[in-house]
Scaffold this motif. Structure first.
Motif, short mmCIF file in Angstrom:
data_model
loop_
_atom_site.label_atom_id
_atom_site.label_comp_id
_atom_site.label_asym_id
_atom_site.label_seq_id
_atom_site.Cartn_x
_atom_site.Cartn_y
_atom_site.Cartn_z
N UNK A 1 0.91 -1.38 -0.06
CA UNK A 1 -0.07 0.17 -0.05
C UNK A 1 0.88 1.20 0.06
N UNK A 2 2.03 1.13 1.04
CA UNK A 2 2.86 2.55 0.92
C UNK A 2 3.33 2.55 -0.72
N UNK A 3 3.82 1.45 -1.10
CA UNK A 3 4.31 1.57 -2.63
C UNK A 3 3.42 2.36 -3.46
N UNK A 4 2.13 1.86 -3.47
CA UNK A 4 1.06 2.30 -4.33
C UNK A 4 1.02 4.01 -4.06
N UNK A 5 1.09 4.45 -3.01
CA UNK A 5 0.83 5.94 -2.77
C UNK A 5 2.04 6.80 -2.73
N UNK A 6 3.22 6.19 -2.95
CA UNK A 6 4.24 7.06 -3.12
C UNK A 6 4.39 7.94 -4.37
N UNK A 7 4.85 9.14 -4.50
CA UNK A 7 5.08 9.70 -5.83
C UNK A 7 6.46 9.18 -6.50
N UNK A 8 6.50 9.70 -7.64
CA UNK A 8 7.86 9.51 -8.21
C UNK A 8 8.99 10.03 -7.33
N UNK A 9 10.06 9.21 -7.52
CA UNK A 9 11.15 9.58 -6.52
C UNK A 9 10.75 9.48 -4.98
N UNK A 10 9.72 8.84 -4.67
CA UNK A 10 9.31 8.81 -3.23
C UNK A 10 10.20 7.97 -2.33
N UNK A 11 10.45 8.36 -1.11
CA UNK A 11 11.07 7.49 -0.08
C UNK A 11 10.16 6.85 0.87
N UNK A 12 10.54 5.61 1.11
CA UNK A 12 9.84 4.83 1.97
C UNK A 12 10.83 4.32 3.13
N UNK A 13 10.56 4.78 4.31
CA UNK A 13 11.65 4.85 5.51
C UNK A 13 11.04 4.06 6.64
N UNK A 14 11.67 2.77 7.04
CA UNK A 14 11.48 1.94 8.16
C UNK A 14 12.06 2.02 9.32
N UNK A 15 11.07 2.09 10.52
CA UNK A 15 11.92 2.16 11.63
C UNK A 15 11.41 0.75 12.45
N UNK B 1 7.28 -5.38 -5.58
CA UNK B 1 7.41 -5.36 -7.03
C UNK B 1 8.46 -4.56 -7.58
N UNK B 2 9.44 -5.17 -7.87
CA UNK B 2 10.82 -4.49 -8.50
C UNK B 2 10.43 -3.51 -9.73
N UNK B 3 9.63 -3.82 -10.63
CA UNK B 3 9.33 -2.96 -11.72
C UNK B 3 8.68 -1.75 -11.36
N UNK B 4 7.77 -1.87 -10.51
CA UNK B 4 7.09 -0.69 -9.82
C UNK B 4 8.16 0.27 -8.96
N UNK B 5 9.01 -0.23 -8.38
CA UNK B 5 9.96 0.41 -7.75
C UNK B 5 11.01 1.16 -8.51
N UNK B 6 11.26 0.62 -9.55
CA UNK B 6 12.26 0.95 -10.83
C UNK B 6 11.45 2.44 -11.54
N UNK B 7 10.07 1.91 -11.99
CA UNK B 7 9.35 2.95 -12.70
C UNK B 7 9.23 4.15 -11.93
N UNK B 8 8.91 3.88 -10.60
CA UNK B 8 8.73 5.32 -9.78
C UNK B 8 10.15 5.80 -9.03
N UNK B 9 11.06 5.11 -9.38
CA UNK B 9 12.45 5.53 -8.57
C UNK B 9 12.29 5.66 -7.15
#
Length: 322
Positions: A220-234, A245-253
């Motif tokens: 869900x996080x990946x789906x609502x991140x903008x282009x060049x978004x940053x997902x940070x885990x603590x 989903x590696x292609x999704x990560x690559x497309x959105x940077x």
């Protein structure tokens, strides 16, 4: 000195008040006479046997943040003197009348703050600055989503992001918690028990997401991140294993990152403290950031404090008064 000890791994009842020797400060260390100690989730994990203390910290005395007065300075200390009022990030041992810590992990009690408020700062401010502002590179005008918006980490992230002119939304477990988040500076909230946060924000994506859940929040996080978004885990309270989903990560940077704090070397922590003093302390002393203390209990009631922390009912920090 009096200290709260973990007598064995288990529930809150294993926390007991005991007598321990007052520690001696080593090279570049100070001895702090503790007035207040903040509670954090890692304290619970340590109590349960899932997060052992590092070698330089007491194995059975929890506590990662304190506020008090420097009682004694060890050899090589140059930043502080006896009598200075400080708050400090410690690797353990905070639930006690005295604790030692490297001088570079101390910060002055902010002007106008009491010890209770100051004790609620180090673990959360260090964590948020390192992850949201350093790793997440949050900029003014960007959009930040914080999961767990009324936790200690959450209220810190909300107030700092707001102070630095970012848009900030949170997920919380009740409308009352959401309303409190808005009062602290959040621009929007989602009660995750009533609304799916992905559906709510699918047309309003974020630049940065701070997550402590993991599990099914990941996709869900990946789906609502903008282009060049940053997902940070603590943390990964909802599960550490996810499907990427590696292609999704690559497309959105998208950048996926995260960090722990307790095991970082002293040079990292001291540099982080210096940066926080420069950028965050003026915000604290300006009144743009206020401590949110849910309960302050006597040191001897650490077991009850842990029960409150695990209940999830709290908004803000729980602090032990020494």
């Amino acid at each position: 000195m009096k200290a709260i000890t973990i007598t064995q791994h288990g529930g809150p009842e294993v926390l007991r008040l005991a007598d321990r020797p007052i520690p001696e400060p080593g090279n570049q260390e100070v001895l702090i006479k503790v007035h207040a100690a903040g509670l954090n989730r890692p304290d619970v994990f340590q109590r349960k046997g899932n997060y052992p203390a590092p070698p330089d910290a007491p194995a059975d005395i929890p506590g990662l943040e304190v506020a008090g007065v420097i009682e004694k300075a060890g050899e090589g200390v140059t930043q502080w003197r006896t009598g200075d009022e400080v708050c400090a990030l410690v690797a353990g041992g905070g639930y006690a009348e005295y604790v030692t810590v490297k001088e570079g992990q101390c910060l002055p009690v902010p002007a106008g703050w009491d010890y209770t408020g100051a004790a609620s700062l180090p673990e959360t401010v260090f964590t948020v600055w390192a992850n949201v502002f350093q790793r997440g590179r949050l900029q003014p005008g960007e959009r930040l989503l914080v999961h767990g918006g009324t936790s200690g980490i959450g209220i810190t992230a909300v107030q700092l992001a707001h102070a630095f002119d970012a848009y900030v939304a949170v997920t919380v477990g009740s409308d009352a918690k959401g309303t409190r988040s808005l009062e602290l500076g959040a621009d929007a909230f989602v009660n995750y028990k009533a609304v799916d946060f992905e559906a709510r924000f699918k047309d309003e994506p974020f630049n940065v997401i701070l997550d402590m859940i993991g599990g099914d929040y990941f996709a869900k996080n990946m789906n609502i991140l903008q282009q060049n978004g940053r997902l940070v885990y603590i943390n990964a309270m909802g599960g550490p294993q996810v499907i990427l989903n590696i292609p999704q990560m690559m497309r959105k940077g998208i950048t996926i990152t995260g960090s722990t704090l307790r095991d970082k070397p002293y040079l990292f922590k001291s540099a982080l403290a210096a940066e926080i003093r420069t950028h965050v302390w003026p915000v604290l002393e300006s009144g743009k950031f206020k401590p949110v203390i849910y309960r302050a209990l006597p040191l001897a009631e650490a077991a009850e404090a842990h029960r409150l922390l695990e209940s999830g009912e709290h908004i803000g920090k729980i602090v032990l008064i020494v």
